[in-house]
Design a protein around this motif. Structure first.
Motif, PDB file in Angstrom:
ATOM      1  N   ILE A  10      32.761  45.231  43.938  1.00 43.99           N
ATOM      2  CA  ILE A  10      32.972  43.886  44.467  1.00 43.99           C
ATOM      3  C   ILE A  10      34.390  43.728  45.019  1.00 43.99           C
ATOM      4  O   ILE A  10      34.598  43.164  46.104  1.00 43.99           O
ATOM      5  N   ASP A  37      44.346  48.587  41.512  1.00 46.50           N
ATOM      6  CA  ASP A  37      43.245  49.078  40.680  1.00 46.50           C
ATOM      7  C   ASP A  37      43.877  50.077  39.712  1.00 46.50           C
ATOM      8  O   ASP A  37      44.956  50.599  39.981  1.00 46.50           O
ATOM      9  N   ASP A  57      47.350  48.834  35.357  1.00 45.46           N
ATOM     10  CA  ASP A  57      46.391  48.289  34.395  1.00 45.46           C
ATOM     11  C   ASP A  57      46.560  46.768  34.303  1.00 45.46           C
ATOM     12  O   ASP A  57      47.644  46.288  33.957  1.00 45.46           O
ATOM     13  N   VAL A  58      45.498  46.022  34.567  1.00 46.87           N
ATOM     14  CA  VAL A  58      45.611  44.554  34.512  1.00 46.87           C
ATOM     15  C   VAL A  58      45.816  44.022  33.090  1.00 46.87           C
ATOM     16  O   VAL A  58      46.145  42.856  32.912  1.00 46.87           O
ATOM     17  N   CYS A  66      39.146  40.755  40.348  1.00 46.52           N
ATOM     18  CA  CYS A  66      37.859  41.450  40.212  1.00 46.52           C
ATOM     19  C   CYS A  66      37.872  42.523  39.126  1.00 46.52           C
ATOM     20  O   CYS A  66      36.806  42.987  38.727  1.00 46.52           O
ATOM     21  N   TYR A  72      30.908  40.998  25.871  1.00 46.60           N
ATOM     22  CA  TYR A  72      31.043  40.867  27.336  1.00 46.60           C
ATOM     23  C   TYR A  72      30.778  39.418  27.755  1.00 46.60           C
ATOM     24  O   TYR A  72      31.542  38.835  28.531  1.00 46.60           O
ATOM     25  N   LYS A 113      33.458  36.745  29.625  1.00 45.73           N
ATOM     26  CA  LYS A 113      33.223  36.109  30.928  1.00 45.73           C
ATOM     27  C   LYS A 113      33.182  34.581  30.794  1.00 45.73           C
ATOM     28  O   LYS A 113      33.616  33.855  31.688  1.00 45.73           O
ATOM     29  N   GLY A 145      25.303  37.854  39.620  1.00 48.36           N
ATOM     30  CA  GLY A 145      24.188  38.415  38.865  1.00 48.36           C
ATOM     31  C   GLY A 145      24.326  39.926  38.859  1.00 48.36           C
ATOM     32  O   GLY A 145      25.448  40.456  38.903  1.00 48.36           O
ATOM     33  N   ILE A 176      24.681  43.206  40.438  1.00 49.26           N
ATOM     34  CA  ILE A 176      25.121  43.628  41.767  1.00 49.26           C
ATOM     35  C   ILE A 176      25.192  45.159  41.802  1.00 49.26           C
ATOM     36  O   ILE A 176      25.636  45.789  40.825  1.00 49.26           O
ATOM     37  N   THR A 190      26.769  48.123  42.155  1.00 49.12           N
ATOM     38  CA  THR A 190      28.119  48.695  42.212  1.00 49.12           C
ATOM     39  C   THR A 190      28.154  49.866  41.232  1.00 49.12           C
ATOM     40  O   THR A 190      27.217  50.051  40.449  1.00 49.12           O
TER      41      THR A 190
HETATM   42  N1  LIG Z   1      28.172  44.634  39.148  1.00 47.19           N
HETATM   43  C1  LIG Z   1      27.644  43.596  38.508  1.00 47.19           C
HETATM   44  O1  LIG Z   1      26.418  43.510  38.316  1.00 47.19           O
HETATM   45  C2  LIG Z   1      28.521  42.492  37.995  1.00 47.19           C
HETATM   46  C3  LIG Z   1      27.898  41.329  37.531  1.00 47.19           C
HETATM   47  C4  LIG Z   1      28.676  40.286  37.071  1.00 47.19           C
HETATM   48  C5  LIG Z   1      30.042  40.412  37.053  1.00 47.19           C
HETATM   49  N2  LIG Z   1      30.626  41.558  37.504  1.00 47.19           N
HETATM   50  C6  LIG Z   1      32.079  41.616  37.468  1.00 47.19           C
HETATM   51  O2  LIG Z   1      32.577  41.909  38.749  1.00 47.19           O
HETATM   52  C7  LIG Z   1      33.839  42.568  38.637  1.00 47.19           C
HETATM   53  C8  LIG Z   1      33.805  43.814  39.502  1.00 47.19           C
HETATM   54  O3  LIG Z   1      32.824  44.689  38.984  1.00 47.19           O
HETATM   55  P1  LIG Z   1      32.057  45.773  39.869  1.00 47.19           P
HETATM   56  O4  LIG Z   1      30.640  45.599  39.617  1.00 47.19           O
HETATM   57  O5  LIG Z   1      32.584  45.760  41.255  1.00 47.19           O
HETATM   58  O6  LIG Z   1      32.469  47.079  39.078  1.00 47.19           O
HETATM   59  P2  LIG Z   1      33.332  48.337  39.505  1.00 47.19           P
HETATM   60  O7  LIG Z   1      33.374  49.183  38.288  1.00 47.19           O
HETATM   61  O8  LIG Z   1      32.840  48.905  40.761  1.00 47.19           O
HETATM   62  O9  LIG Z   1      34.751  47.689  39.800  1.00 47.19           O
HETATM   63  C9  LIG Z   1      35.656  47.338  38.812  1.00 47.19           C
HETATM   64  C10 LIG Z   1      36.997  47.879  39.230  1.00 47.19           C
HETATM   65  O10 LIG Z   1      37.945  47.494  38.238  1.00 47.19           O
HETATM   66  C11 LIG Z   1      38.790  48.588  38.004  1.00 47.19           C
HETATM   67  N3  LIG Z   1      39.366  48.501  36.664  1.00 47.19           N
HETATM   68  C12 LIG Z   1      38.754  48.753  35.481  1.00 47.19           C
HETATM   69  N4  LIG Z   1      39.619  48.594  34.472  1.00 47.19           N
HETATM   70  C13 LIG Z   1      40.798  48.230  35.025  1.00 47.19           C
HETATM   71  C14 LIG Z   1      42.074  47.927  34.500  1.00 47.19           C
HETATM   72  N5  LIG Z   1      42.310  47.973  33.187  1.00 47.19           N
HETATM   73  N6  LIG Z   1      43.060  47.590  35.353  1.00 47.19           N
HETATM   74  C15 LIG Z   1      42.832  47.555  36.689  1.00 47.19           C
HETATM   75  N7  LIG Z   1      41.644  47.839  37.252  1.00 47.19           N
HETATM   76  C16 LIG Z   1      40.647  48.168  36.429  1.00 47.19           C
HETATM   77  C17 LIG Z   1      37.903  49.809  38.149  1.00 47.19           C
HETATM   78  O11 LIG Z   1      38.656  50.999  38.398  1.00 47.19           O
HETATM   79  C18 LIG Z   1      37.009  49.408  39.298  1.00 47.19           C
HETATM   80  O12 LIG Z   1      37.505  49.834  40.553  1.00 47.19           O
HETATM   81  C19 LIG Z   1      34.020  42.847  37.138  1.00 47.19           C
HETATM   82  O13 LIG Z   1      34.867  41.875  36.598  1.00 47.19           O
HETATM   83  C20 LIG Z   1      32.622  42.698  36.577  1.00 47.19           C
HETATM   84  O14 LIG Z   1      32.633  42.329  35.213  1.00 47.19           O
HETATM   85  C21 LIG Z   1      29.902  42.593  37.976  1.00 47.19           C
END
Ligand SMILES: NC(=O)c1ccc[n+]([C@@H]2O[C@H](COP(=O)([O-])OP(=O)(O)OC[C@H]3O[C@@H](n4cnc5c(N)ncnc54)[C@H](O)[C@@H]3O)[C@@H](O)[C@H]2O)c1
Length: 267
Positions: free
Chosen positions: A22, A42, A70-71, A97, A172, A176, A203, A205, A207
């Motif tokens: 995302i 990231d 690291d965030v 994100c 989790y 959120k 929802g 997604i 990824t």
């Molecule tokens: N994919 C889904 O279905 C979904 C659904 C609801 C919410 N989300 C949320 O969307 C956001 C993005 O998720 P995504 O699906 O794109 O996953 P993703 O794993 O593709 O992306 C998450 C990114 O965060 C980075 N990351 C992880 N830990 C980190 C840290 N400590 N410091 C900095 N960066 C860090 C990862 O390297 C990765 O590039 C997340 O917060 C996730 O919880 C995703």
């Protein structure tokens, strides 16, 4: 493809922007929407470079500011957003994100403290730290001339699981839900300064988080079937909602949790 009905001419910063998830879609969406100053971060430096290249492919004139870290680390977060502001002299749109699904499908009694702390340190504490650093910097600036009322716009990525619960995901879901209510409180506290703070609740997604192993895909199948649209969403479909909330087209939207879930939470 992610785009917005409004040109986003300010400075954007996106966390979790590496890879093909995302955050990367949001970063590319900004480039397609006329944004020419984009900061990305990231924890994974290689995937961050891939996002930089993807942005430059969309528009080679974009100035990309990039730093990995690291965030969950207060020192990194503060120094990253301070350097974004120093480098570009502004921070108009900030999108948080970075997140993990760590500990998913682990019920409370099976979860260790290390798993719990890691999840919350990244998802909730990380979003809180980023918001604090973003607000501090946004407060230093005047609104952009073309959006006379908007000093800054922050969008946090929460989840449909911040609104409804599901089995095996207590920690989790709670991380959120915390992001959603932090969003509302920050929105209340900084409205009078012209800063809007909203969140998007995706929802399921498609990824790396949801598609990296057959086991994860299998575990998510029931969740996909609950959503009336019965499919995974695309990262661009979330990015479009994020870009709307960043733009002045959403100038009266404040503290909102915008669900982008194919109908999961209404069913
Ligand atoms: N994919 C889904 O279905 C979904 C659904 C609801 C919410 N989300 C949320 O969307 C956001 C993005 O998720 P995504 O699906 O794109 O996953 P993703 O794993 O593709 O992306 C998450 C990114 O965060 C980075 N990351 C992880 N830990 C980190 C840290 N400590 N410091 C900095 N960066 C860090 C990862 O390297 C990765 O590039 C997340 O917060 C996730 O919880 C995703």
């Amino acid at each position: 493809m992610a785009s917005t009905m409004d040109q986003l001419t300010g400075v954007a910063a996106i966390t979790g922007a590496g890879g093909t998830g995302i955050g990367a879609a949001v970063a590319q969406g900004f480039a397609r929407s006329g944004c020419t100053r984009i900061a990305i971060t990231d924890i994974n430096p290689d995937s961050l470079n891939a996002t930089k290249n993807a942005i430059l492919k969309i528009n080679p004139d974009v100035e990309v500011f990039l730093k990995h870290g690291d965030v969950a680390d207060e020192g990194f977060v503060d120094s990253f957003f301070d350097s974004v502001f120093e480098n570009f002299s502004r921070l108009d749109y900030a999108v948080n994100c970075a997140g993990i699904l760590g500990g998913d499908m682990i019920k409370a009694v099976e979860m260790t403290m290390d798993q719990f702390d890691r999840l919350n340190n990244i998802n909730y504490r990380g979003s809180w730290l980023c918001c604090r650093a973003q607000l501090r910097n946004m407060l230093k600036q005047e609104p952009l001339p073309e959006s006379a009322v908007q000093r800054g716009s922050i969008v946090n990525i929460a989840s449909q699981l911040g609104i409804v619960a599901r089995p095996g995901a207590a920690a989790y879901c709670a991380s959120k839900a915390a992001i959603i209510n932090m969003t509302r409180s920050n929105a209340i506290d900084y409205s009078d300064k012209g800063i809007r703070v909203n969140c998007v609740c995706p929802g399921v997604i498609e990824t790396p988080m949801t598609s990296s192993t057959p086991e994860i895909v299998e575990a998510l199948r029931p969740a996909i079937d609950i959503a009336p649209m019965k499919r995974m969403g695309k990262p661009d479909e979330v990015a479009n909602a994020v870009l709307f909330l960043c733009s002045s087209k959403s100038s009266f939207v404040q503290g909102h949790a915008l669900v982008v879930d194919g109908g999961y939470t209404i069913n």
